[in-house]
Design a protein around this motif. Structure first.
Motif, mmCIF file in Angstrom:
data_model
loop_
_atom_site.group_PDB
_atom_site.id
_atom_site.type_symbol
_atom_site.label_atom_id
_atom_site.label_comp_id
_atom_site.label_asym_id
_atom_site.label_seq_id
_atom_site.Cartn_x
_atom_site.Cartn_y
_atom_site.Cartn_z
ATOM 1 N N SER A 12 86.779 33.233 -125.940
ATOM 2 C CA SER A 12 87.190 32.627 -124.624
ATOM 3 C C SER A 12 87.180 34.489 -123.844
ATOM 4 C CB SER A 12 88.985 32.593 -124.676
ATOM 5 O OG SER A 12 89.590 33.291 -125.128
ATOM 6 N N ALA A 15 83.295 34.817 -122.723
ATOM 7 C CA ALA A 15 83.294 34.367 -121.564
ATOM 8 C C ALA A 15 83.517 35.189 -119.716
ATOM 9 C CB ALA A 15 83.495 32.787 -122.184
ATOM 10 N N PRO A 21 80.904 30.082 -119.770
ATOM 11 C CA PRO A 21 81.823 28.572 -119.785
ATOM 12 C C PRO A 21 81.598 28.722 -121.526
ATOM 13 C CG PRO A 21 79.766 27.709 -118.548
ATOM 14 C CD PRO A 21 79.603 28.800 -118.358
ATOM 15 N N GLN A 22 82.376 28.699 -122.090
ATOM 16 C CA GLN A 22 82.596 28.722 -123.681
ATOM 17 C C GLN A 22 81.532 28.682 -124.859
ATOM 18 O OE1 GLN A 22 86.026 28.589 -126.155
ATOM 19 N NE2 GLN A 22 87.039 29.717 -123.951
ATOM 20 N N HIS A 23 81.097 27.323 -123.903
ATOM 21 C CA HIS A 23 79.635 26.165 -124.642
ATOM 22 C C HIS A 23 78.687 26.840 -124.678
ATOM 23 C CE1 HIS A 23 79.371 24.505 -120.625
ATOM 24 N NE2 HIS A 23 78.522 24.285 -121.165
ATOM 25 N N ILE A 24 78.813 27.975 -123.135
ATOM 26 C CA ILE A 24 76.950 28.583 -123.265
ATOM 27 C C ILE A 24 76.856 29.866 -124.739
ATOM 28 C CG2 ILE A 24 75.663 30.196 -121.583
ATOM 29 C CD1 ILE A 24 75.745 27.258 -120.904
ATOM 30 N N ARG A 26 78.075 29.447 -127.209
ATOM 31 C CA ARG A 26 78.134 28.504 -128.929
ATOM 32 C C ARG A 26 76.344 28.259 -128.388
ATOM 33 N NH1 ARG A 26 83.016 25.996 -126.687
ATOM 34 N NH2 ARG A 26 84.678 26.521 -127.648
ATOM 35 N N TYR A 27 75.374 27.799 -127.710
ATOM 36 C CA TYR A 27 74.120 27.451 -127.325
ATOM 37 C C TYR A 27 73.576 28.834 -127.572
ATOM 38 C CZ TYR A 27 69.969 26.358 -125.068
ATOM 39 O OH TYR A 27 68.606 25.952 -125.500
ATOM 40 N N TRP A 28 73.948 29.887 -127.347
ATOM 41 C CA TRP A 28 73.238 30.910 -127.830
ATOM 42 C C TRP A 28 73.157 31.152 -128.788
ATOM 43 C CZ3 TRP A 28 74.948 35.012 -123.397
ATOM 44 C CH2 TRP A 28 74.748 34.594 -121.544
ATOM 45 N N GLU A 29 74.108 30.717 -129.959
ATOM 46 C CA GLU A 29 74.458 31.030 -131.268
ATOM 47 C C GLU A 29 73.061 30.814 -132.086
ATOM 48 O OE1 GLU A 29 78.075 30.437 -132.651
ATOM 49 O OE2 GLU A 29 79.092 31.740 -130.988
ATOM 50 N N SER A 30 72.969 29.102 -130.956
ATOM 51 C CA SER A 30 71.998 28.559 -131.865
ATOM 52 C C SER A 30 70.533 29.067 -131.781
ATOM 53 C CB SER A 30 72.596 26.947 -131.275
ATOM 54 O OG SER A 30 71.972 26.495 -130.044
ATOM 55 N N ARG A 45 86.181 32.140 -133.370
ATOM 56 C CA ARG A 45 85.125 33.575 -133.022
ATOM 57 C C ARG A 45 85.144 34.710 -133.069
ATOM 58 N NH1 ARG A 45 82.279 28.553 -132.665
ATOM 59 N NH2 ARG A 45 80.053 28.088 -133.044
#
Length: 127
Positions: A12, A15, A21-24, A26-30, A45
């Motif tokens: 947070s 972000a 947003p936090q989900h971005i 998380r997406y970058w981690e993938s 995290r």
């Protein structure tokens, strides 16, 4: 209250810093295997300073320079990230040249004036 330099950031906090947003993140981690924050119980995290720096580089490549995810990955792997993302020079009047050598600000002036003239010409021609 701000954290000390080198302190771990939560998702947070990072972000909020990047205005994403936090989900971005998380997406970058993938998509960017280099971005691996420390995960504690409950998958909480914690981004280390190196992770924070990498997230800033990714953000700059994607949202400032307009790279695609694939292009940003290639730029990070090839080391083609923008010179503005590298550590600043000790001498503020020097900047990094494309070949890695230092250039004086005075050496850049003619090139910058040429760019300004071309921009002015392009803008006046488009009106």
């Amino acid at each position: 209250m701000t954290k000390a330099d080198g302190a771990f950031l939560t998702i947070s906090e990072l972000a909020n810093e990047l205005n994403l947003p936090q989900h971005i993140l998380r997406y970058w981690e993938s998509r960017f295997p280099e971005l691996k924050p420390l995960q504690r119980s409950g998958n909480r995290r914690y981004y280390r300073p190196a992770d924070v720096a990498l997230a800033r580089r990714i953000h700059h490549l994607l949202n400032v320079e307009g790279f695609t995810v694939k292009g940003a990955r290639k730029a990070l792997i090839d080391g083609d990230a923008s010179p503005s993302l590298q550590a600043p020079s000790k001498n503020p009047l020097k900047s990094a040249a494309p070949n890695g050598s230092a250039r004086n600000a005075a050496d850049l002036l003619p090139e910058l004036e040429h760019i300004r003239a071309r921009l002015t010409q392009a803008l006046s021609g488009s009106q």
